[in-house]
Structure formats: structure tokens, C-alpha cells
Design a protein around this motif. Sequence first.
Motif, mmCIF file in Angstrom:
data_model
loop_
_atom_site.group_PDB
_atom_site.id
_atom_site.type_symbol
_atom_site.label_atom_id
_atom_site.label_comp_id
_atom_site.label_asym_id
_atom_site.label_seq_id
_atom_site.Cartn_x
_atom_site.Cartn_y
_atom_site.Cartn_z
ATOM 1 N N TRP A 158 -0.565 8.890 6.425
ATOM 2 C CA TRP A 158 0.587 9.174 5.554
ATOM 3 C C TRP A 158 0.412 10.522 4.869
ATOM 4 N N GLU A 159 -0.799 10.797 4.435
ATOM 5 C CA GLU A 159 -1.071 12.085 3.791
ATOM 6 C C GLU A 159 -0.803 13.239 4.759
ATOM 7 N N LYS A 160 -1.234 13.060 5.986
ATOM 8 C CA LYS A 160 -1.035 14.105 7.001
ATOM 9 C C LYS A 160 0.448 14.324 7.263
ATOM 10 N N GLU A 161 1.210 13.224 7.399
ATOM 11 C CA GLU A 161 2.644 13.326 7.653
ATOM 12 C C GLU A 161 3.364 13.961 6.472
ATOM 13 N N LEU A 163 0.823 -1.202 0.000
ATOM 14 C CA LEU A 163 0.000 0.000 0.000
ATOM 15 C C LEU A 163 0.861 1.258 0.000
ATOM 16 N N TYR A 164 1.878 1.258 0.873
ATOM 17 C CA TYR A 164 2.717 2.451 0.983
ATOM 18 C C TYR A 164 3.478 2.716 -0.307
ATOM 19 N N ARG A 165 4.022 1.669 -0.892
ATOM 20 C CA ARG A 165 4.762 1.851 -2.146
ATOM 21 C C ARG A 165 3.857 2.366 -3.257
ATOM 22 N N THR A 166 2.668 1.817 -3.325
ATOM 23 C CA THR A 166 1.740 2.248 -4.365
ATOM 24 C C THR A 166 1.307 3.691 -4.127
ATOM 25 N N TRP A 167 0.974 4.009 -2.883
ATOM 26 C CA TRP A 167 0.556 5.372 -2.535
ATOM 27 C C TRP A 167 1.660 6.381 -2.817
ATOM 28 N N SER A 168 2.912 6.032 -2.522
ATOM 29 C CA SER A 168 4.015 6.984 -2.666
ATOM 30 C C SER A 168 4.587 7.052 -4.075
#
Length: 246
Positions: free
Chosen positions: A240-243, A213-218
Motif C-alpha cells: 500500500w505504501e508503494k502504491e 488494517l487498511y482503514r487504520t493505515w489510511s
Amino acid sequence: MMHIHVLSLFPAMFEGVFGSSILKKAQEKQAVSLEVTDFRAYSGNKHSQVDDYPYGGGAGMVLKPEPLFQAVEAITTSSIKPRIILMCPQGERFTQAKAEELAQEEELIFLCGHYEGYDERVREHIVTDEISIGDFVLTGGELGAMTVIDSVVRLLPGVLGNGESPVQDSFSTGLLEHPHYTRPSEFRGFKVPAVLLSGNHAHIDQWRREQSLYRTWSRRPDLMKNTELTTSEQQKIAQWEKEKNY
């Protein structure tokens, strides 16, 4: 067994690709037959000419219809109606979903062109699919055809040693693949994540899902729109968006 035919003016380009690695093993396992034909042999003229000047003028040469029509007709002698794929920059963008679709076919024919393009009658009366591997221009369709063929063949039953491999690949699940580690568990002070050494497969699966998920999101946020997310995953992405915005 799947049958794949390639029509090309440069068949020697395929020798190394078809004679190596997974494509070689797939043929040895009789999962696929791969054949390349120089369609210049179907030119019908003593000079083996397959191209001509475009009507209406313009730069470059255009592939004539006769050689491709006759080559395809010579190949399709069976009762099976093959998918006939034109490699061209105007085609549908190639995706893993398209690879999975083509892997269900019994027979594929790839047309690899050169010069300025094809006589339009080839598109209108022979071709079933037009495929592009990206928004850039290559000298011919051969490299694109190799890419598509490799992507399709590795999905055929029994080709890969681990049956789960094609299912877990990037794009097959809709997400990019999670990180991989192997021995040693520590190298130059860099350690493998402890969860992967825990033996707790539920925790490992959870970690891998979160990493995907993180790799795809980023890296490829465009893929996220097609991904079904749990409530906790949605909350994680919001975090993650907030950070990211801080």
C-alpha cells in the motif's frame, strides 16, 4: 451493579441522555445506576454561591472547594472507594483503553465544572483521575462526562445485546473497525463484496482483518504502532505504501 454519580450545576442536561438508548436499557437491566446531583445544594451559603474571584486577580470565576468536597463526602458513605473523575481540558486524553479500565470499577464520580476552573485543592485532595475528551474547550464538563459514561457503560456485562459488539468496536482491537453491509445485496447498482455472501467464515474474517488494517493505515496511521502484524500483513502494508507513492 456499577454506581455512577455526576456532580453538576445543570443536572437537567443529563435527563435525555440517561433516559434514552443504551444508558436507559443499562439501568433497566440493573447493570448500572446513574445519579446526578446539583452540587449547588452543598454551597453552605444562603445565596447558593459555588464560585468566587481568583486570588491574585485574573479573568473569570473559580469554583470554590467547599461544595465539591462536601458533595463528594455525602456521596461516598460506603466502604467502596470510588474513582473520582474531573472533566477538564488539562486531563489525560480519553481512550478506549481508559474506558475499559473504568468499566472494571464499582463506583465512579464525575465532577463537571464551569467558569474559569476549579480551586486547585479539589484536584489535589479529591480527584483520582483527570480526563479530557479532546483538545478543545467546552462550556462545562457535562458533555464530556456524558461521552465518557456512555463509553464505559456499554462495556458492562449484559448491556449490549451481542456480547461480541464491544470487543469488535473500533479502538477495542487497536484498529479501526471494518466496513459493514446488510440487505439488499445490491442497491442502485452498488454490490456487497462477494466474500461476505460466500458463507466462508475464514475468508470473511481475513477480509475484515485486511479492511481494518487498511482503514487504520489510511485514516489513523498513528494507531498502527501498537498493532502486532503478521509477516503477510507487513508485506501488504508495504505494498500500500508503494502504491501510495506512485
